[in-house]
Design a protein around this motif. Structure first.
Motif, PDB file in Angstrom:
ATOM      1  N   ASN A   1      49.736 -30.773  -1.285  1.00 11.54           N
ATOM      2  CA  ASN A   1      50.694 -31.891  -1.865  1.00 11.54           C
ATOM      3  C   ASN A   1      50.111 -32.095  -3.358  1.00 11.54           C
ATOM      4  O   ASN A   1      49.020 -32.202  -3.708  1.00 11.54           O
ATOM      5  CB  ASN A   1      50.385 -33.332  -1.051  1.00 11.54           C
ATOM      6  CG  ASN A   1      50.969 -33.327   0.347  1.00 11.54           C
ATOM      7  OD1 ASN A   1      51.888 -32.662   0.595  1.00 11.54           O
ATOM      8  ND2 ASN A   1      50.319 -33.715   1.207  1.00 11.54           N
ATOM      9  N   GLN A   2      51.327 -32.514  -4.097  1.00 14.28           N
ATOM     10  CA  GLN A   2      50.977 -32.702  -5.646  1.00 14.28           C
ATOM     11  C   GLN A   2      50.684 -33.987  -5.826  1.00 14.28           C
ATOM     12  O   GLN A   2      51.508 -34.997  -4.945  1.00 14.28           O
ATOM     13  CB  GLN A   2      52.069 -32.164  -6.452  1.00 14.28           C
ATOM     14  CG  GLN A   2      52.106 -30.824  -6.486  1.00 14.28           C
ATOM     15  CD  GLN A   2      52.867 -30.105  -7.274  1.00 14.28           C
ATOM     16  OE1 GLN A   2      54.123 -30.484  -7.682  1.00 14.28           O
ATOM     17  NE2 GLN A   2      52.514 -29.081  -8.360  1.00 14.28           N
TER      18      GLN A   2
ATOM     19  N   ARG B   1      51.689 -37.115  -7.878  1.00 15.51           N
ATOM     20  CA  ARG B   1      52.679 -37.461  -8.618  1.00 15.51           C
ATOM     21  C   ARG B   1      52.301 -38.454  -9.550  1.00 15.51           C
ATOM     22  O   ARG B   1      52.033 -39.624  -9.284  1.00 15.51           O
ATOM     23  CB  ARG B   1      53.980 -38.108  -7.735  1.00 15.51           C
ATOM     24  CG  ARG B   1      54.484 -37.140  -6.787  1.00 15.51           C
ATOM     25  CD  ARG B   1      55.480 -37.830  -5.706  1.00 15.51           C
ATOM     26  NE  ARG B   1      56.575 -37.833  -6.275  1.00 15.51           N
ATOM     27  CZ  ARG B   1      57.187 -39.126  -6.651  1.00 15.51           C
ATOM     28  NH1 ARG B   1      56.742 -40.161  -6.145  1.00 15.51           N
ATOM     29  NH2 ARG B   1      58.378 -39.073  -7.280  1.00 15.51           N
TER      30      ARG B   1
ATOM     31  N   CYS C   1      50.861 -35.200 -21.306  1.00 16.29           N
ATOM     32  CA  CYS C   1      51.755 -34.739 -20.722  1.00 16.29           C
ATOM     33  C   CYS C   1      51.302 -33.222 -20.500  1.00 16.29           C
ATOM     34  O   CYS C   1      51.614 -32.465 -19.691  1.00 16.29           O
ATOM     35  CB  CYS C   1      53.219 -35.098 -20.871  1.00 16.29           C
ATOM     36  SG  CYS C   1      53.594 -36.732 -20.840  1.00 16.29           S
TER      37      CYS C   1
ATOM     38  N   ASN D   1      50.422 -31.117 -17.312  1.00 14.50           N
ATOM     39  CA  ASN D   1      51.329 -29.795 -16.843  1.00 14.50           C
ATOM     40  C   ASN D   1      50.436 -28.661 -16.717  1.00 14.50           C
ATOM     41  O   ASN D   1      50.884 -27.484 -15.959  1.00 14.50           O
ATOM     42  CB  ASN D   1      52.348 -29.522 -17.947  1.00 14.50           C
ATOM     43  CG  ASN D   1      53.517 -30.600 -17.835  1.00 14.50           C
ATOM     44  OD1 ASN D   1      54.019 -30.824 -16.799  1.00 14.50           O
ATOM     45  ND2 ASN D   1      54.077 -30.872 -18.848  1.00 14.50           N
TER      46      ASN D   1
ATOM     47  N   SER E   1      47.646 -27.515 -11.477  1.00 17.11           N
ATOM     48  CA  SER E   1      48.559 -27.098 -10.394  1.00 17.11           C
ATOM     49  C   SER E   1      48.746 -28.115  -9.526  1.00 17.11           C
ATOM     50  O   SER E   1      49.711 -28.329  -8.597  1.00 17.11           O
ATOM     51  CB  SER E   1      48.071 -25.867  -9.677  1.00 17.11           C
ATOM     52  OG  SER E   1      46.909 -26.117  -9.096  1.00 17.11           O
ATOM     53  N   ASP E   2      47.798 -29.403  -9.436  1.00 17.39           N
ATOM     54  CA  ASP E   2      48.101 -30.147  -8.369  1.00 17.39           C
ATOM     55  C   ASP E   2      48.445 -31.600  -8.545  1.00 17.39           C
ATOM     56  O   ASP E   2      48.777 -32.590  -8.095  1.00 17.39           O
ATOM     57  CB  ASP E   2      46.585 -30.397  -7.385  1.00 17.39           C
ATOM     58  CG  ASP E   2      45.587 -30.834  -8.405  1.00 17.39           C
ATOM     59  OD1 ASP E   2      45.866 -30.576  -9.760  1.00 17.39           O
ATOM     60  OD2 ASP E   2      44.759 -31.583  -7.917  1.00 17.39           O
TER      61      ASP E   2
ATOM     62  N   GLN F   1      52.150 -33.226 -10.496  1.00 19.04           N
ATOM     63  CA  GLN F   1      53.554 -33.331 -10.935  1.00 19.04           C
ATOM     64  C   GLN F   1      53.835 -34.488 -11.726  1.00 19.04           C
ATOM     65  O   GLN F   1      53.824 -35.703 -11.383  1.00 19.04           O
ATOM     66  CB  GLN F   1      54.364 -33.355  -9.316  1.00 19.04           C
ATOM     67  CG  GLN F   1      55.822 -33.406  -9.806  1.00 19.04           C
ATOM     68  CD  GLN F   1      56.584 -33.383  -8.586  1.00 19.04           C
ATOM     69  OE1 GLN F   1      56.028 -34.018  -7.346  1.00 19.04           O
ATOM     70  NE2 GLN F   1      57.979 -33.553  -8.730  1.00 19.04           N
TER      71      GLN F   1
ATOM     72  N   VAL G   1      56.143 -36.860 -12.962  1.00 19.38           N
ATOM     73  CA  VAL G   1      57.395 -37.336 -12.474  1.00 19.38           C
ATOM     74  C   VAL G   1      58.286 -38.197 -13.570  1.00 19.38           C
ATOM     75  O   VAL G   1      59.261 -38.433 -13.581  1.00 19.38           O
ATOM     76  CB  VAL G   1      57.333 -38.284 -11.173  1.00 19.38           C
ATOM     77  CG1 VAL G   1      56.893 -37.391 -10.096  1.00 19.38           C
ATOM     78  CG2 VAL G   1      56.379 -39.277 -11.436  1.00 19.38           C
TER      79      VAL G   1
END
Length: 121
Positions: free
Chosen positions: A2-3, A5, A20, A24, A27-28, A30, A32
């Motif tokens: 699960n990422q 958010r 940001c 990025n 890997s874990d 995201q 949004v």
């Protein structure tokens, strides 16, 4: 996996761009959304229900209080010199905006997701 958010709210363009870019790379994580003012941040938090919000705004305490009402499950990491007031308003953590350590930010994001935002820290 699960990422996590994440929503970034920053009134400082260079800071937002750097954060940001950092997020990025993980890997874990995201990303949004990223918005440039606290009012947009409140609306985006309510609409997106991110796990974590990174908040760098002039009206930090007021914004935290609004986020707590509209998106109570979102953990907030504030960039502010008003750490006591930010924590009292419901921030998970507070970092000084002039002293940013990428490792510390990433670690705080991960720890914030392991903590219930509705329970006092």
């Amino acid at each position: 996996m699960n990422q996590i958010r994440i929503l970034v709210v920053s009134e400082h363009f260079d800071m937002m761009r750097g954060i940001c870019a950092l997020l990025n790379l993980e890997s874990d994580f995201q990303l949004v959304g990223d918005v440039k003012n606290s009012m947009m941040g409140v609306h985006m938090a309510e609409a997106l229900s991110p796990d974590v919000m990174l908040l760098d705004a002039n009206n930090t305490v007021d914004t935290i209080e609004k986020i707590r009402r509209t998106s109570p499950h979102t953990q907030i990491i504030a960039f502010s010199s008003q750490s006591t007031a930010a924590r009292a308003a419901g921030a998970f953590a507070c970092l000084l905006p002039d002293i940013l350590d990428p490792t510390n930010i990433c670690g705080l994001i991960r720890r914030a997701c392991d903590t219930d935002p509705l329970q006092p820290a």
